[in-house]
Design an enzyme around this catalytic site. Structure first.
Site, PDB file in Angstrom:
ATOM      1  N   ILE A 235      25.263 -31.674  -9.737  1.00 33.35           N
ATOM      2  CA  ILE A 235      24.029 -30.964  -9.374  1.00 33.35           C
ATOM      3  C   ILE A 235      23.293 -31.749  -8.282  1.00 33.35           C
ATOM      4  O   ILE A 235      22.741 -31.175  -7.336  1.00 33.35           O
ATOM      5  CB  ILE A 235      23.124 -30.762 -10.616  1.00 33.35           C
ATOM      6  CG1 ILE A 235      23.812 -29.824 -11.623  1.00 33.35           C
ATOM      7  CG2 ILE A 235      21.763 -30.215 -10.223  1.00 33.35           C
ATOM      8  CD1 ILE A 235      23.035 -29.606 -12.925  1.00 33.35           C
TER       9      ILE A 235
ATOM     10  N   TYR B 162      22.892 -36.641 -26.431  1.00 34.33           N
ATOM     11  CA  TYR B 162      22.459 -35.971 -25.193  1.00 34.33           C
ATOM     12  C   TYR B 162      21.224 -35.105 -25.459  1.00 34.33           C
ATOM     13  O   TYR B 162      20.255 -35.124 -24.681  1.00 34.33           O
ATOM     14  CB  TYR B 162      23.623 -35.130 -24.688  1.00 34.33           C
ATOM     15  CG  TYR B 162      23.467 -34.507 -23.324  1.00 34.33           C
ATOM     16  CD1 TYR B 162      23.848 -35.193 -22.172  1.00 34.33           C
ATOM     17  CD2 TYR B 162      22.996 -33.206 -23.187  1.00 34.33           C
ATOM     18  CE1 TYR B 162      23.748 -34.599 -20.921  1.00 34.33           C
ATOM     19  CE2 TYR B 162      22.891 -32.606 -21.938  1.00 34.33           C
ATOM     20  CZ  TYR B 162      23.264 -33.306 -20.799  1.00 34.33           C
ATOM     21  OH  TYR B 162      23.166 -32.707 -19.571  1.00 34.33           O
TER      22      TYR B 162
END
Ligand code: CAA
Length: 248
Positions: A15, A154
């Site tokens: 990204i 996460y």
């Protein structure tokens, strides 16, 4: 007005690479951060961008290390100049069901995805306060909002990122600095490519948009938040997930 300087951690990654490009096209001077063992990869990336007419500075540093971040930011400031825009994008996964998760899997994800936000932001915030202008954008995840099977580490780190955003946004708002979170859903990058094919297909089947997102779709939003006219938008979490998780 002098050209503003943007620093994107993980700036050559899935990204991050698109974010670096978007900000460069918007006229900012962009420094793309990379993990030191990826020096060759970073230099190849830089050369490829140059062929496409985009110039980037590179900065090497392990964002999970406070000392590395201190050195990295000092180096950027002396070579390029003061950082006006920070995009905390560096991140990793170590997916395991909790009963198989070892301390190392937990610590690596917390250090790279959450401690990094402190480590890097701490180095740039004083300068932004002095100059009365700044943009801090933290890349979180849909899985920080809703939790994900196999991602206790996460999900915890990414949820923590938005807690940081909401608190810091209040502390620096009077000084022209905005702090926002973007929570992408499943974006077509190497990170999501690493999910087992069968599991990935099951996930995509749950996305109302019927597809993964693209890095460019996330980068577009980052560009908007860096605009001069975005100065009143702060403390917000932006969801960009194709409808996978809808809330208000
Ligand atoms: N819900 C409930 N049960 C599930 C499940 C789910 N979503 N997924 C698997 N299970 C079950 C299985 O059916 C299996 O059950 P049985 O034991 O009864 O057969 C059991 O859980 C498997 O458990 P294991 O510990 O053996 O799991 P595994 O080692 O096979 O796989 C995993 C675990 C690697 C975490 C795998 O589930 C996985 O890859 N999940 C996807 C994780 C994911 O979405 N990661 C996102 C990466 S991209 C990213 O993070 C970017 C972003 O921001 C979105």
């Amino acid at each position: 007005m002098t050209q503003r300087i943007a620093f994107v951690t993980g700036g050559i990654g899935g990204i991050g690479s698109s974010i670096s490009q978007e900000l460069a096209r918007k006229g900012f001077k962009v420094v793309a951060g990379y993990y030191p063992p990826e020096k060759d990869l970073a230099e190849k990336w830089q050369a490829k961008q140059r062929e496409q007419g985009l110039e980037f500075e590179l900065a090497s540093g392990d964002v999970s290390s406070y000392e590395d971040c201190e050195k990295m930011i000092k180096d950027i400031e002396s070579r390029v100049g003061p950082i006006d825009i920070l995009v905390n994008c560096a991140g990793i996964t170590r997916d395991k069901t909790f009963r198989k998760m070892e301390l190392g899997h937990w610590q690596a994800v917390m250090a790279t995805n959450l401690n990094s936000v402190f480590n890097v932001t701490r180095q740039v915030v004083d300068g932004m306060l002095e100059r009365n202008w700044g943009r801090i954008i933290n890349i979180s995840s849909v899985n920080g909002q809703r939790g994900q099977f196999g991602q206790t580490n996460y999900s915890a780190a990414k949820a923590g990122v938005h807690g940081f955003t909401m608190a810091l946004a209040q502390e620096v708002a009077r000084k022209g600095i905005t702090v926002n979170t973007i929570s992408p859903g499943y974006i077509a990058t190497e990170m999501t490519q690493a999910i087992a094919e069968e599991v990935r297909q099951q996930i995509v089947a749950q996305i109302p948009a019927g597809r993964m997102g693209t890095p460019e779709e996330v980068a577009f939003l980052v560009g908007i938040l860096c605009d001069e006219r975005a100065g009143y938008i702060t403390g917000v979490n932006y969801e960009i997930n194709g409808g996978l998780f809808i809330s208000f």
